[in-house]
Scaffold this active site. Structure first.
Site, short mmCIF file in Angstrom:
data_model
loop_
_atom_site.label_atom_id
_atom_site.label_comp_id
_atom_site.label_asym_id
_atom_site.label_seq_id
_atom_site.Cartn_x
_atom_site.Cartn_y
_atom_site.Cartn_z
N THR A 278 -56.29 57.72 -72.34
CA THR A 278 -54.96 57.32 -72.79
C THR A 278 -53.97 58.48 -72.70
O THR A 278 -52.86 58.31 -72.20
CB THR A 278 -54.99 56.83 -74.25
OG1 THR A 278 -55.78 57.72 -75.00
CG2 THR A 278 -55.57 55.46 -74.34
N ASP B 18 -64.73 55.74 -78.15
CA ASP B 18 -64.55 56.24 -76.79
C ASP B 18 -65.90 56.34 -76.08
O ASP B 18 -66.03 55.97 -74.92
CB ASP B 18 -63.88 57.63 -76.80
CG ASP B 18 -62.39 57.53 -77.11
OD1 ASP B 18 -61.98 56.51 -77.70
OD2 ASP B 18 -61.63 58.46 -76.77
P1 ADP Z 1 -57.66 61.36 -72.70
O1 ADP Z 1 -57.05 60.55 -73.80
O2 ADP Z 1 -56.82 61.33 -71.48
O3 ADP Z 1 -59.07 61.03 -72.47
P2 ADP Z 1 -58.64 63.84 -73.79
O4 ADP Z 1 -57.96 64.68 -74.83
O5 ADP Z 1 -59.86 63.13 -74.16
O6 ADP Z 1 -57.55 62.86 -73.22
O7 ADP Z 1 -58.92 64.82 -72.58
C1 ADP Z 1 -59.53 64.36 -71.42
C2 ADP Z 1 -59.53 65.44 -70.36
O8 ADP Z 1 -60.30 66.55 -70.78
C3 ADP Z 1 -60.17 64.93 -69.08
O9 ADP Z 1 -59.38 65.32 -67.98
C4 ADP Z 1 -61.51 65.63 -69.07
O10 ADP Z 1 -62.00 65.84 -67.78
C5 ADP Z 1 -61.18 66.91 -69.74
N1 ADP Z 1 -62.35 67.61 -70.27
C6 ADP Z 1 -63.30 67.13 -71.11
N2 ADP Z 1 -64.22 68.09 -71.36
C7 ADP Z 1 -63.84 69.19 -70.68
C8 ADP Z 1 -64.36 70.52 -70.54
N3 ADP Z 1 -65.46 70.91 -71.17
N4 ADP Z 1 -63.67 71.39 -69.76
C9 ADP Z 1 -62.55 70.99 -69.14
N5 ADP Z 1 -62.01 69.78 -69.24
C10 ADP Z 1 -62.64 68.88 -69.99
MG MG Z 2 -60.66 61.26 -73.82
#
Ligand code: ADP
Ligand code: MG
Length: 525
Positions: free
Chosen positions: A88, A389
Protein backbone atom coordinates in the site's frame (compact mmCIF):
# COMPACT_ATOMS: atom_id res chain seq x y z
CA UNK A 1 -27.22 29.57 -13.78
CA UNK A 2 -26.40 26.01 -14.63
CA UNK A 3 -25.08 24.95 -11.27
CA UNK A 4 -26.73 24.89 -7.95
CA UNK A 5 -26.10 27.93 -5.88
CA UNK A 6 -22.98 27.68 -3.81
CA UNK A 7 -21.25 25.17 -6.11
CA UNK A 8 -17.65 26.10 -6.59
CA UNK A 9 -15.87 25.32 -9.81
CA UNK A 10 -12.17 24.93 -10.41
CA UNK A 11 -11.18 24.60 -14.01
CA UNK A 12 -8.37 23.41 -16.23
CA UNK A 13 -4.80 23.79 -15.05
CA UNK A 14 -5.83 25.06 -11.64
CA UNK A 15 -7.93 21.99 -10.97
CA UNK A 16 -5.10 19.72 -12.08
CA UNK A 17 -2.47 21.59 -10.12
CA UNK A 18 -4.59 21.52 -7.03
CA UNK A 19 -5.23 17.78 -7.29
CA UNK A 20 -1.59 16.97 -7.95
CA UNK A 21 -0.59 19.02 -4.96
CA UNK A 22 -2.97 17.15 -2.66
CA UNK A 23 -1.87 13.74 -3.95
CA UNK A 24 1.77 14.69 -3.50
CA UNK A 25 1.10 15.62 0.10
CA UNK A 26 -0.40 12.19 0.81
CA UNK A 27 2.63 10.54 -0.79
CA UNK A 28 4.97 12.76 1.22
CA UNK A 29 3.30 11.67 4.45
CA UNK A 30 3.84 8.01 3.64
CA UNK A 31 7.37 8.27 2.26
CA UNK A 32 9.15 8.21 5.63
CA UNK A 33 7.26 5.01 6.54
CA UNK A 34 8.47 2.83 3.68
CA UNK A 35 10.61 -0.19 4.40
CA UNK A 36 12.25 -1.73 7.46
CA UNK A 37 14.00 1.54 8.25
CA UNK A 38 10.83 3.55 7.92
CA UNK A 39 9.60 5.58 10.83
CA UNK A 40 6.40 4.79 12.73
CA UNK A 41 3.46 7.12 12.94
CA UNK A 42 1.43 7.91 15.98
CA UNK A 43 -2.18 8.47 15.13
CA UNK A 44 -4.60 10.08 17.50
CA UNK A 45 -8.29 9.64 16.82
CA UNK A 46 -10.84 12.37 17.54
CA UNK A 47 -11.67 10.66 20.83
CA UNK A 48 -8.03 10.42 21.78
CA UNK A 49 -7.27 6.77 20.99
CA UNK A 50 -3.65 6.33 20.09
CA UNK A 51 -2.44 3.96 17.40
CA UNK A 52 1.25 3.51 16.71
CA UNK A 53 1.88 1.86 13.40
CA UNK A 54 4.07 1.55 10.39
CA UNK A 55 1.30 0.20 8.21
CA UNK A 56 0.52 2.46 5.27
CA UNK A 57 -3.04 1.22 4.89
CA UNK A 58 -3.80 1.88 8.56
CA UNK A 59 -2.26 5.34 8.50
CA UNK A 60 -4.39 6.33 5.52
CA UNK A 61 -7.51 4.80 7.02
CA UNK A 62 -7.10 6.81 10.22
CA UNK A 63 -6.08 10.04 8.51
CA UNK A 64 -9.56 11.11 7.48
CA UNK A 65 -8.49 13.17 4.49
CA UNK A 66 -10.92 15.66 3.02
CA UNK A 67 -9.48 16.69 -0.33
CA UNK A 68 -11.08 14.70 -3.17
CA UNK A 69 -7.75 13.96 -4.85
CA UNK A 70 -6.25 12.82 -1.57
CA UNK A 71 -9.29 10.59 -1.15
CA UNK A 72 -8.56 8.92 -4.47
CA UNK A 73 -5.06 8.10 -3.22
CA UNK A 74 -6.53 6.61 -0.07
CA UNK A 75 -8.98 4.54 -2.09
CA UNK A 76 -6.23 3.20 -4.30
CA UNK A 77 -4.25 2.15 -1.26
CA UNK A 78 -7.33 0.42 0.07
CA UNK A 79 -7.82 -1.40 -3.21
CA UNK A 80 -4.24 -2.69 -3.02
CA UNK A 81 -4.78 -3.71 0.57
CA UNK A 82 -7.96 -5.62 -0.23
CA UNK A 83 -6.56 -7.22 -3.34
CA UNK A 84 -3.06 -8.30 -2.32
CA UNK A 85 -2.68 -7.06 1.26
CA UNK A 86 0.78 -5.56 0.93
CA UNK A 87 2.39 -2.75 -1.04
CA UNK A 88 0.00 0.00 0.00
CA UNK A 89 2.72 2.47 0.93
CA UNK A 90 4.57 1.73 -2.29
CA UNK A 91 1.50 2.30 -4.42
CA UNK A 92 0.87 5.71 -2.89
CA UNK A 93 4.52 6.73 -3.21
CA UNK A 94 4.63 5.67 -6.86
CA UNK A 95 1.34 7.42 -7.64
CA UNK A 96 2.67 10.60 -6.03
CA UNK A 97 5.88 10.34 -8.04
CA UNK A 98 3.96 9.74 -11.27
CA UNK A 99 1.99 12.92 -10.65
CA UNK A 100 5.07 14.91 -9.74
CA UNK A 101 6.77 13.85 -12.97
CA UNK A 102 3.60 14.56 -14.92
CA UNK A 103 3.54 18.06 -13.53
CA UNK A 104 7.01 18.68 -14.97
CA UNK A 105 5.94 17.37 -18.36
CA UNK A 106 2.83 19.52 -18.37
CA UNK A 107 4.97 22.56 -17.65
CA UNK A 108 7.01 21.65 -20.72
CA UNK A 109 3.81 21.71 -22.75
CA UNK A 110 2.96 18.03 -22.99
CA UNK A 111 -0.76 17.43 -22.81
CA UNK A 112 -2.08 15.29 -19.94
CA UNK A 113 -3.74 12.91 -22.41
CA UNK A 114 -0.37 12.05 -23.93
CA UNK A 115 1.04 11.46 -20.46
CA UNK A 116 -1.88 9.21 -19.56
CA UNK A 117 -1.32 7.10 -22.68
CA UNK A 118 2.40 6.94 -22.08
CA UNK A 119 1.94 5.93 -18.45
CA UNK A 120 -0.46 3.16 -19.36
CA UNK A 121 1.91 1.75 -21.96
CA UNK A 122 4.81 1.99 -19.54
CA UNK A 123 2.79 0.21 -16.86
CA UNK A 124 2.00 -2.71 -19.16
CA UNK A 125 5.62 -2.89 -20.25
CA UNK A 126 6.79 -2.86 -16.63
CA UNK A 127 4.60 -5.81 -15.80
CA UNK A 128 5.99 -7.66 -18.80
CA UNK A 129 9.52 -6.97 -17.63
CA UNK A 130 8.70 -8.16 -14.11
CA UNK A 131 7.01 -11.23 -15.48
CA UNK A 132 10.21 -12.16 -17.28
CA UNK A 133 12.41 -11.93 -14.22
CA UNK A 134 9.87 -13.34 -11.75
CA UNK A 135 10.84 -16.70 -10.32
CA UNK A 136 8.35 -19.55 -10.16
CA UNK A 137 8.01 -21.09 -6.74
CA UNK A 138 6.82 -24.40 -5.48
CA UNK A 139 3.92 -23.95 -3.09
CA UNK A 140 5.10 -27.00 -1.16
CA UNK A 141 8.33 -25.23 -0.34
CA UNK A 142 7.52 -23.97 3.13
CA UNK A 143 10.83 -22.15 3.56
CA UNK A 144 10.01 -19.89 0.61
CA UNK A 145 6.53 -19.16 1.93
CA UNK A 146 7.96 -18.27 5.30
CA UNK A 147 10.47 -15.90 3.74
CA UNK A 148 7.68 -14.19 1.83
CA UNK A 149 5.66 -13.71 5.00
CA UNK A 150 8.73 -12.52 6.88
CA UNK A 151 9.59 -9.96 4.22
CA UNK A 152 6.12 -8.47 4.49
CA UNK A 153 6.69 -8.05 8.22
CA UNK A 154 10.24 -6.67 7.98
CA UNK A 155 8.87 -3.16 8.12
CA UNK A 156 6.57 -3.72 11.09
CA UNK A 157 7.08 -2.80 14.69
CA UNK A 158 6.81 -6.46 15.64
CA UNK A 159 9.43 -7.58 13.10
CA UNK A 160 11.57 -9.08 15.87
CA UNK A 161 8.88 -11.75 16.21
CA UNK A 162 8.36 -12.10 12.47
CA UNK A 163 9.62 -15.69 12.47
CA UNK A 164 6.82 -16.88 14.74
CA UNK A 165 4.14 -14.76 13.06
CA UNK A 166 5.32 -15.83 9.59
CA UNK A 167 5.17 -19.46 10.62
CA UNK A 168 1.59 -19.00 11.83
CA UNK A 169 0.58 -17.22 8.63
CA UNK A 170 1.97 -20.02 6.47
CA UNK A 171 0.36 -22.76 8.53
CA UNK A 172 -2.99 -20.98 8.50
CA UNK A 173 -3.07 -20.39 4.75
CA UNK A 174 -1.92 -23.89 3.92
CA UNK A 175 -4.67 -25.25 6.14
CA UNK A 176 -7.45 -23.35 4.42
CA UNK A 177 -6.11 -23.31 0.86
CA UNK A 178 -7.97 -25.52 -1.55
CA UNK A 179 -7.35 -26.55 -5.08
CA UNK A 180 -10.30 -25.46 -7.17
CA UNK A 181 -11.96 -28.13 -9.23
CA UNK A 182 -11.27 -26.37 -12.49
CA UNK A 183 -7.56 -26.02 -11.80
CA UNK A 184 -6.84 -28.85 -14.18
CA UNK A 185 -3.19 -29.81 -14.23
CA UNK A 186 -2.19 -26.36 -13.03
CA UNK A 187 -0.73 -26.22 -9.61
CA UNK A 188 -2.48 -23.37 -7.95
CA UNK A 189 -4.86 -23.04 -5.04
CA UNK A 190 -7.38 -20.60 -3.70
CA UNK A 191 -7.32 -19.33 -0.15
CA UNK A 192 -9.95 -17.23 1.53
CA UNK A 193 -8.79 -15.12 4.44
CA UNK A 194 -12.29 -15.19 5.88
CA UNK A 195 -11.47 -18.73 6.90
CA UNK A 196 -8.66 -17.61 9.15
CA UNK A 197 -10.01 -16.20 12.37
CA UNK A 198 -7.56 -13.97 14.16
CA UNK A 199 -8.26 -13.79 17.88
CA UNK A 200 -6.12 -11.58 20.05
CA UNK A 201 -5.69 -11.03 23.75
CA UNK A 202 -3.15 -8.83 25.48
CA UNK A 203 -0.97 -10.56 28.04
CA UNK A 204 1.66 -13.24 27.77
CA UNK A 205 4.44 -13.17 25.23
CA UNK A 206 4.11 -12.99 21.48
CA UNK A 207 5.95 -16.31 21.34
CA UNK A 208 2.87 -17.86 22.95
CA UNK A 209 0.81 -16.98 19.87
CA UNK A 210 -0.30 -20.08 18.08
CA UNK A 211 -2.37 -21.70 15.43
CA UNK A 212 -5.48 -23.57 16.50
CA UNK A 213 -6.53 -26.27 14.08
CA UNK A 214 -10.12 -25.32 14.69
CA UNK A 215 -11.94 -22.30 16.04
CA UNK A 216 -11.71 -20.20 19.16
CA UNK A 217 -15.11 -19.00 20.28
CA UNK A 218 -14.77 -16.02 22.61
CA UNK A 219 -17.72 -17.03 24.77
CA UNK A 220 -17.96 -19.13 27.88
CA UNK A 221 -19.88 -22.30 28.46
CA UNK A 222 -23.49 -21.68 29.46
CA UNK A 223 -23.27 -23.19 32.95
CA UNK A 224 -20.36 -24.03 35.29
CA UNK A 225 -21.72 -27.53 35.88
CA UNK A 226 -21.56 -28.44 32.24
CA UNK A 227 -18.48 -30.41 31.17
CA UNK A 228 -15.62 -28.03 30.28
CA UNK A 229 -13.39 -30.52 28.53
CA UNK A 230 -14.83 -32.85 25.95
CA UNK A 231 -12.74 -35.29 24.02
CA UNK A 232 -14.10 -36.66 20.78
CA UNK A 233 -16.62 -33.89 20.57
CA UNK A 234 -19.69 -34.40 18.43
CA UNK A 235 -20.79 -30.90 17.72
CA UNK A 236 -24.20 -29.48 16.94
CA UNK A 237 -24.43 -26.01 15.42
CA UNK A 238 -27.84 -24.51 15.91
CA UNK A 239 -28.76 -21.18 14.42
CA UNK A 240 -31.88 -20.91 16.50
CA UNK A 241 -32.12 -21.08 20.26
CA UNK A 242 -33.16 -23.45 23.01
CA UNK A 243 -35.92 -21.30 24.31
CA UNK A 244 -39.52 -20.65 23.51
CA UNK A 245 -39.27 -17.85 21.03
CA UNK A 246 -41.21 -14.76 21.66
CA UNK A 247 -43.61 -14.19 18.83
CA UNK A 248 -43.15 -11.32 16.46
CA UNK A 249 -46.58 -9.97 17.20
CA UNK A 250 -47.60 -9.21 20.67
CA UNK A 251 -49.55 -12.27 21.47
CA UNK A 252 -51.61 -12.09 24.56
CA UNK A 253 -52.19 -15.13 26.59
CA UNK A 254 -54.89 -14.61 29.07
CA UNK A 255 -54.47 -16.63 32.17
CA UNK A 256 -57.40 -16.43 34.47
CA UNK A 257 -56.75 -19.22 36.85
CA UNK A 258 -53.55 -20.41 38.66
CA UNK A 259 -53.86 -23.89 37.13
CA UNK A 260 -53.65 -22.36 33.70
CA UNK A 261 -50.36 -20.71 34.58
CA UNK A 262 -49.00 -24.01 35.79
CA UNK A 263 -50.13 -25.75 32.64
CA UNK A 264 -48.53 -23.12 30.54
CA UNK A 265 -45.18 -23.48 32.26
CA UNK A 266 -45.36 -27.24 32.12
CA UNK A 267 -46.00 -27.05 28.41
CA UNK A 268 -42.95 -24.87 27.93
CA UNK A 269 -40.78 -27.20 29.98
CA UNK A 270 -42.01 -30.13 27.97
CA UNK A 271 -41.13 -28.48 24.69
CA UNK A 272 -37.61 -27.54 25.78
CA UNK A 273 -37.11 -31.01 27.23
CA UNK A 274 -38.15 -32.49 23.91
CA UNK A 275 -35.60 -30.32 22.13
CA UNK A 276 -32.80 -31.47 24.42
CA UNK A 277 -33.91 -35.08 23.95
CA UNK A 278 -33.55 -34.68 20.21
CA UNK A 279 -30.03 -33.40 20.68
CA UNK A 280 -29.18 -36.23 23.04
CA UNK A 281 -30.73 -38.74 20.64
CA UNK A 282 -28.13 -38.01 17.95
CA UNK A 283 -25.40 -38.26 20.55
CA UNK A 284 -24.22 -34.69 20.35
CA UNK A 285 -22.12 -33.68 23.33
CA UNK A 286 -21.42 -30.05 22.42
CA UNK A 287 -23.94 -27.45 21.21
CA UNK A 288 -23.23 -24.01 19.83
CA UNK A 289 -26.39 -21.89 19.68
CA UNK A 290 -26.70 -18.66 17.79
CA UNK A 291 -29.54 -17.55 20.01
CA UNK A 292 -30.29 -17.96 23.68
CA UNK A 293 -30.77 -20.97 25.87
CA UNK A 294 -33.17 -20.43 28.73
CA UNK A 295 -32.76 -21.78 32.26
CA UNK A 296 -34.85 -24.85 31.61
CA UNK A 297 -32.72 -25.61 28.55
CA UNK A 298 -29.52 -25.17 30.52
CA UNK A 299 -30.91 -27.46 33.22
CA UNK A 300 -31.76 -30.33 30.87
CA UNK A 301 -28.54 -29.96 28.86
CA UNK A 302 -26.48 -30.06 32.04
CA UNK A 303 -28.37 -33.16 33.14
CA UNK A 304 -27.66 -34.78 29.80
CA UNK A 305 -23.98 -33.94 30.26
CA UNK A 306 -23.97 -31.78 27.16
CA UNK A 307 -21.78 -28.74 26.95
CA UNK A 308 -23.47 -25.71 25.43
CA UNK A 309 -22.49 -22.21 24.37
CA UNK A 310 -25.14 -19.62 23.66
CA UNK A 311 -25.32 -16.42 21.63
CA UNK A 312 -22.52 -17.47 19.29
CA UNK A 313 -21.96 -15.03 16.41
CA UNK A 314 -23.22 -16.17 13.04
CA UNK A 315 -19.73 -15.79 11.57
CA UNK A 316 -18.35 -18.07 14.29
CA UNK A 317 -21.04 -20.64 13.61
CA UNK A 318 -20.09 -20.64 9.94
CA UNK A 319 -16.41 -20.91 10.80
CA UNK A 320 -17.19 -23.81 13.13
CA UNK A 321 -19.09 -25.49 10.32
CA UNK A 322 -16.03 -25.27 8.08
CA UNK A 323 -13.64 -26.37 10.78
CA UNK A 324 -15.64 -29.36 12.02
CA UNK A 325 -17.55 -30.30 8.85
CA UNK A 326 -20.84 -29.74 10.63
CA UNK A 327 -24.01 -28.52 9.00
CA UNK A 328 -25.74 -25.56 10.60
CA UNK A 329 -29.13 -26.76 11.78
CA UNK A 330 -32.21 -24.56 11.95
CA UNK A 331 -34.91 -26.99 12.97
CA UNK A 332 -34.27 -29.74 15.49
CA UNK A 333 -37.03 -31.83 13.95
CA UNK A 334 -34.81 -32.50 10.94
CA UNK A 335 -31.74 -33.23 13.03
CA UNK A 336 -29.68 -36.25 12.09
CA UNK A 337 -26.30 -37.55 13.09
CA UNK A 338 -24.88 -36.48 9.74
CA UNK A 339 -25.39 -32.85 10.73
CA UNK A 340 -22.89 -33.06 13.55
CA UNK A 341 -19.32 -31.89 13.31
CA UNK A 342 -16.29 -33.41 14.91
CA UNK A 343 -13.35 -32.14 16.93
CA UNK A 344 -10.94 -34.19 18.95
CA UNK A 345 -11.08 -31.65 21.73
CA UNK A 346 -13.42 -28.94 22.92
CA UNK A 347 -12.24 -27.14 25.99
CA UNK A 348 -13.00 -23.99 27.91
CA UNK A 349 -9.83 -22.18 28.85
CA UNK A 350 -9.10 -19.13 30.85
CA UNK A 351 -7.47 -16.40 28.80
CA UNK A 352 -6.57 -13.60 31.16
CA UNK A 353 -9.91 -12.65 32.70
CA UNK A 354 -12.07 -14.26 30.04
CA UNK A 355 -13.10 -17.81 29.38
CA UNK A 356 -13.01 -18.94 25.78
CA UNK A 357 -14.03 -22.19 24.18
CA UNK A 358 -11.37 -23.83 22.04
CA UNK A 359 -12.61 -26.24 19.41
CA UNK A 360 -9.47 -27.90 18.19
CA UNK A 361 -7.70 -30.85 16.66
CA UNK A 362 -10.29 -30.86 13.92
CA UNK A 363 -9.80 -33.28 11.09
CA UNK A 364 -8.64 -31.37 8.02
CA UNK A 365 -10.30 -28.10 9.13
CA UNK A 366 -11.23 -25.66 6.37
CA UNK A 367 -11.26 -22.79 8.83
CA UNK A 368 -8.66 -22.18 11.51
CA UNK A 369 -7.87 -19.64 14.22
CA UNK A 370 -4.74 -17.76 15.07
CA UNK A 371 -4.40 -16.75 18.70
CA UNK A 372 -2.23 -13.68 19.13
CA UNK A 373 -0.69 -12.91 22.49
CA UNK A 374 1.63 -10.08 23.41
CA UNK A 375 2.59 -7.56 26.02
CA UNK A 376 -0.03 -4.90 25.43
CA UNK A 377 -3.09 -4.04 23.39
CA UNK A 378 -0.97 -1.79 21.17
CA UNK A 379 1.49 -4.54 20.43
CA UNK A 380 -1.11 -7.16 19.62
CA UNK A 381 -2.98 -4.67 17.43
CA UNK A 382 0.17 -4.16 15.41
CA UNK A 383 0.79 -7.91 15.44
CA UNK A 384 -2.68 -8.41 14.01
CA UNK A 385 -1.99 -5.91 11.23
CA UNK A 386 1.31 -7.65 10.56
CA UNK A 387 -0.12 -11.12 10.43
CA UNK A 388 -2.79 -9.80 8.10
CA UNK A 389 -0.04 -8.78 5.68
CA UNK A 390 1.68 -12.11 6.20
CA UNK A 391 -1.50 -14.08 5.54
CA UNK A 392 -2.23 -12.01 2.46
CA UNK A 393 1.20 -12.40 0.84
CA UNK A 394 1.21 -16.15 1.46
CA UNK A 395 -2.26 -16.29 -0.06
CA UNK A 396 -1.02 -14.24 -3.03
CA UNK A 397 1.78 -16.68 -3.71
CA UNK A 398 -0.30 -19.76 -3.17
CA UNK A 399 -2.75 -18.44 -5.75
CA UNK A 400 -0.08 -17.25 -8.12
CA UNK A 401 3.22 -18.96 -7.38
CA UNK A 402 5.70 -16.36 -8.63
CA UNK A 403 8.02 -14.08 -6.71
CA UNK A 404 10.40 -11.20 -7.15
CA UNK A 405 13.06 -9.97 -4.74
CA UNK A 406 12.59 -6.83 -2.67
CA UNK A 407 14.74 -3.94 -1.55
CA UNK A 408 13.73 -1.88 -4.56
CA UNK A 409 15.47 -4.28 -6.94
CA UNK A 410 12.53 -5.00 -9.24
CA UNK A 411 11.61 -1.32 -9.46
CA UNK A 412 15.19 -0.30 -10.24
CA UNK A 413 15.52 -3.02 -12.84
CA UNK A 414 12.22 -2.20 -14.50
CA UNK A 415 13.03 1.48 -14.71
CA UNK A 416 16.31 0.66 -16.49
CA UNK A 417 14.48 -1.53 -18.98
CA UNK A 418 11.86 1.14 -19.55
CA UNK A 419 14.53 3.70 -20.35
CA UNK A 420 16.05 1.35 -22.92
CA UNK A 421 12.63 0.68 -24.41
CA UNK A 422 11.72 4.37 -24.50
CA UNK A 423 14.50 4.89 -27.07
CA UNK A 424 12.32 3.12 -29.60
CA UNK A 425 9.22 5.19 -28.84
CA UNK A 426 9.00 8.36 -30.87
CA UNK A 427 7.24 11.59 -30.05
CA UNK A 428 6.12 12.96 -26.77
CA UNK A 429 5.12 9.60 -25.33
CA UNK A 430 8.82 8.92 -25.11
CA UNK A 431 9.03 11.50 -22.33
CA UNK A 432 6.06 10.06 -20.49
CA UNK A 433 7.72 6.65 -20.45
CA UNK A 434 10.93 8.14 -19.11
CA UNK A 435 8.89 9.91 -16.45
CA UNK A 436 7.30 6.59 -15.49
CA UNK A 437 10.75 5.04 -15.23
CA UNK A 438 11.85 7.83 -12.90
CA UNK A 439 8.71 7.49 -10.83
CA UNK A 440 9.09 3.81 -10.01
CA UNK A 441 12.66 4.42 -9.02
CA UNK A 442 11.22 6.32 -6.10
CA UNK A 443 10.99 2.97 -4.29
CA UNK A 444 14.73 2.15 -4.11
CA UNK A 445 15.39 5.87 -3.58
CA UNK A 446 12.99 6.12 -0.65
CA UNK A 447 14.27 2.90 0.91
CA UNK A 448 17.81 4.29 0.76
CA UNK A 449 16.70 7.68 2.02
CA UNK A 450 14.85 6.21 4.98
CA UNK A 451 17.90 4.18 5.89
CA UNK A 452 20.05 7.27 5.82
CA UNK A 453 22.12 6.00 2.92
CA UNK A 454 23.65 8.26 0.32
CA UNK A 455 20.97 8.18 -2.35
CA UNK A 456 23.05 9.07 -5.42
CA UNK A 457 25.85 6.65 -4.63
CA UNK A 458 23.45 3.86 -3.75
CA UNK A 459 21.37 4.28 -6.88
CA UNK A 460 24.46 4.46 -9.10
CA UNK A 461 25.78 1.26 -7.59
CA UNK A 462 22.43 -0.51 -7.96
CA UNK A 463 22.15 0.54 -11.60
CA UNK A 464 25.61 -0.57 -12.55
CA UNK A 465 25.46 -3.91 -10.77
CA UNK A 466 22.04 -4.72 -12.14
CA UNK A 467 23.30 -5.26 -15.65
CA UNK A 468 24.32 -8.73 -14.54
CA UNK A 469 21.75 -9.38 -11.81
CA UNK A 470 18.22 -7.95 -11.56
CA UNK A 471 17.99 -8.75 -7.85
CA UNK A 472 20.56 -6.18 -6.82
CA UNK A 473 18.80 -3.83 -4.44
CA UNK A 474 19.16 -1.79 -1.29
CA UNK A 475 19.79 -3.91 1.77
CA UNK A 476 18.73 -1.45 4.43
CA UNK A 477 19.61 -3.77 7.28
CA UNK A 478 23.24 -4.21 6.29
CA UNK A 479 23.24 -0.71 4.82
CA UNK A 480 24.67 -1.71 1.49
CA UNK A 481 23.82 -2.69 -2.03
CA UNK A 482 23.26 -6.43 -2.19
CA UNK A 483 21.61 -9.37 -3.96
CA UNK A 484 18.21 -9.31 -2.25
CA UNK A 485 17.24 -12.75 -3.55
CA UNK A 486 20.22 -14.22 -1.74
CA UNK A 487 19.11 -12.42 1.40
CA UNK A 488 15.72 -14.13 1.06
CA UNK A 489 13.96 -10.77 0.90
CA UNK A 490 11.23 -11.88 -1.46
CA UNK A 491 7.76 -10.69 -2.37
CA UNK A 492 4.85 -11.99 -4.43
CA UNK A 493 4.86 -11.00 -8.07
CA UNK A 494 1.14 -10.34 -7.60
CA UNK A 495 1.89 -7.53 -5.13
CA UNK A 496 4.25 -5.71 -7.48
CA UNK A 497 1.82 -6.11 -10.33
CA UNK A 498 -1.06 -4.71 -8.30
CA UNK A 499 1.04 -1.83 -7.00
CA UNK A 500 1.95 -0.75 -10.53
CA UNK A 501 -1.59 -1.09 -11.78
CA UNK A 502 -3.16 0.81 -8.89
CA UNK A 503 -0.57 3.58 -8.80
CA UNK A 504 -1.00 4.13 -12.54
CA UNK A 505 -4.75 4.08 -12.19
CA UNK A 506 -4.71 6.73 -9.47
CA UNK A 507 -2.31 8.98 -11.33
CA UNK A 508 -4.06 8.74 -14.68
CA UNK A 509 -7.44 9.22 -13.08
CA UNK A 510 -6.30 12.48 -11.54
CA UNK A 511 -4.51 13.59 -14.71
CA UNK A 512 -7.69 13.32 -16.73
CA UNK A 513 -9.62 15.66 -14.49
CA UNK A 514 -9.83 19.22 -15.73
CA UNK A 515 -12.83 20.41 -13.86
CA UNK A 516 -13.73 20.08 -10.22
CA UNK A 517 -17.27 20.88 -9.27
CA UNK A 518 -17.72 20.98 -5.56
CA UNK A 519 -21.24 21.15 -4.25
CA UNK A 520 -21.83 23.55 -1.43
CA UNK A 521 -21.68 21.82 1.90
CA UNK A 522 -25.02 21.13 3.34
CA UNK A 523 -24.97 23.08 6.54
CA UNK A 524 -28.29 21.86 7.75
CA UNK A 525 -27.58 18.14 8.11
P1 ADP B 1 4.36 -1.38 1.64
O1 ADP B 1 3.12 -0.88 2.31
O2 ADP B 1 4.54 -0.77 0.30
O3 ADP B 1 4.48 -2.84 1.66
P2 ADP B 1 6.52 -1.41 3.56
O4 ADP B 1 6.80 -0.37 4.59
O5 ADP B 1 6.03 -2.72 3.99
O6 ADP B 1 5.55 -0.76 2.50
O7 ADP B 1 7.87 -1.58 2.75
C1 ADP B 1 7.97 -2.45 1.69
C2 ADP B 1 9.30 -2.30 0.99
O8 ADP B 1 10.36 -2.64 1.87
C3 ADP B 1 9.40 -3.24 -0.19
O9 ADP B 1 9.93 -2.55 -1.30
C4 ADP B 1 10.36 -4.31 0.30
O10 ADP B 1 11.08 -4.91 -0.74
C5 ADP B 1 11.24 -3.51 1.20
N1 ADP B 1 11.98 -4.34 2.15
C6 ADP B 1 11.49 -5.25 3.02
N2 ADP B 1 12.50 -5.80 3.74
C7 ADP B 1 13.65 -5.22 3.31
C8 ADP B 1 15.03 -5.35 3.66
N3 ADP B 1 15.44 -6.17 4.60
N4 ADP B 1 15.92 -4.56 3.00
C9 ADP B 1 15.50 -3.71 2.05
N5 ADP B 1 14.23 -3.53 1.70
C10 ADP B 1 13.31 -4.28 2.30
MG1 MG C 1 4.61 -4.07 3.35
Amino acid sequence: MLLKEGTSQTKGRDALKNNIEAAKIVAAILKPVLGPRGMDKMLVSPVGDVTITNDGATILKEMDVQHPAAKIMVEIAKAVDDEVGDGTTSSVIIAGALLEKAEELIKKGIHPTIIVDGYRKAMRMSIEVLNKIAEDVNVDDRAVLIDIAKTSMESKIVSADSDILADLAVKAILAVAEKPEDAGGNYYMMADLDNVKVQKKPGGAMRESRLIDGIIVDKEIAHPEMPTRIENARILLLNSGLEIEKTEFEAKISIDRPEQMKMFLEEETKMIKAMVNKIAAVNANVVFCQKGIDDIGVYYLTRANICAVKRVKESDLNALAKATSARVVTNLDDLSQADLGYAQLVEERKIELDRWVFVEKCKNPKAVSVLIRGGSQRIIDEAERSIHDGLMVVKDVVQKPAIVAGGGSPEAYTSQKLREWAQSIPGREHFAILAFADAIESIPITLAENAGLDVINTLTEVRSKQSSNPWIGVDVKEMKVADMRKKNIIEPFAVKEQVLKSATEAATMLLRIDNVLAAARNTRT
